[in-house]
Design an enzyme around this catalytic site. Structure first.
Site, PDB file in Angstrom:
ATOM      1  N   ASP A 188       0.736   3.728  -0.391  1.00 53.04           N
ATOM      2  CA  ASP A 188       0.692   4.728   0.772  1.00 53.04           C
ATOM      3  C   ASP A 188       2.161   4.750   1.447  1.00 53.04           C
ATOM      4  O   ASP A 188       2.969   5.836   1.656  1.00 53.04           O
ATOM      5  CB  ASP A 188      -0.364   4.568   1.764  1.00 53.04           C
ATOM      6  CG  ASP A 188      -1.562   4.538   1.059  1.00 53.04           C
ATOM      7  OD1 ASP A 188      -2.335   5.394   1.316  1.00 53.04           O
ATOM      8  OD2 ASP A 188      -2.255   3.722   0.309  1.00 53.04           O
ATOM      9  N   THR A 189       2.700   3.398   1.734  1.00 52.12           N
ATOM     10  CA  THR A 189       3.957   3.419   2.577  1.00 52.12           C
ATOM     11  C   THR A 189       5.044   3.888   1.648  1.00 52.12           C
ATOM     12  O   THR A 189       6.037   4.652   2.060  1.00 52.12           O
ATOM     13  CB  THR A 189       4.162   1.932   2.802  1.00 52.12           C
ATOM     14  OG1 THR A 189       3.107   1.704   3.836  1.00 52.12           O
ATOM     15  CG2 THR A 189       5.420   1.881   3.639  1.00 52.12           C
TER      16      THR A 189
END
Length: 239
Positions: A188-189
């Site tokens: 996600d990051t």
């Protein structure tokens, strides 16, 4: 039904041994999508589950052609499952959320609409002033510390990188995938950081979020995520 959207929507639920949550998430997702969109598919990205999640997903696929079960015999990670789902999806808009429904489902049409109206990515944020969140103090401190490190080391302009509630213009996500190295939670990051470096338009949306029973962030997970931040910095600036 929301007939204003001409986009076909791919909704993805990543799953690993989440049978109880999955039994609730599938009908709730199906109901919400039927009430708001005419064209959609629900992809259950199931990553070598052994608790009956695979059988549950397969059963739903048999009874409803709008549900797609992506099963893998070997566990390869949540991020890898999302990447595979993105490549197999048919939608113009690709969105996903965690199977425990920690983020209120009522916000799904909002993040989809933000992308439908022109943003490249819309991501739920638990750290905006208008967000309504309930979680332990320990988890709150770790989350804020992690996101501060991402902003400081990786120069992100976003507040919350790990909220499992995101929507993408799928062609833009596909353009990012060849660069994405992480196969699990840091996915996600990394996606958000690399998207910013490419100048993608990203909108953060305040959400209602409730910590589920039994969910924890272990100290060893924090160390792993910290190493992932440094590794991504190295790949971006040195490799």
């Amino acid at each position: 039904m929301n007939t204003n959207s001409k986009s076909f929507i791919s909704v993805v639920i990543p799953v690993y041994n989440d049978i109880s949550a999955l039994k609730k998430a599938i009908p709730q997702t199906l109901q919400l999508m039927e009430q708001n969109y005419s064209g959609f598919e629900i992809i259950i990205a199931e990553d070598a589950s052994t608790d009956g999640s695979a059988e549950c997903a397969a059963s739903w696929q048999e009874r409803d052609s709008r549900i797609v079960h992506l099963h893998r015999d070997q566990r390869l990670g949540r991020g890898s499952a999302l990447s595979t789902a993105a490549m197999r999806a048919k939608g113009d808009i690709f969105c996903y959320f965690d199977v425990d429904l920690a983020t209120d489902m009522a916000y799904l049409p909002q993040i989809i609409n933000v992308v439908d109206e022109g943003a490249d990515i819309a991501t739920g944020s638990r750290l905006l002033s208008d967000s309504d969140i309930t979680r332990s103090l320990n988890r709150e401190i770790k989350s804020r510390g992690y996101n501060w490190l991402v902003r400081f080391i990786l120069r992100s302009r976003l507040n919350d990188h790990q909220c499992g509630f995101k929507a993408f213009r799928r062609n833009k996500l596909l353009a990012l995938l060849p660069e994405i190295c992480d196969t699990h939670w840091f996915w996600d990051t990394e996606v958000l950081v690399r998207a910013q470096r490419k100048g993608f338009q990203i909108a953060e949306i305040p959400v209602l979020w409730r910590e589920g029973p039994g969910t924890t962030v272990k100290s060893q997970d924090i160390w792993k995520m910290g190493r992932s931040i440094l590794n991504l910095w190295w790949r971006i600036h040195v490799s």
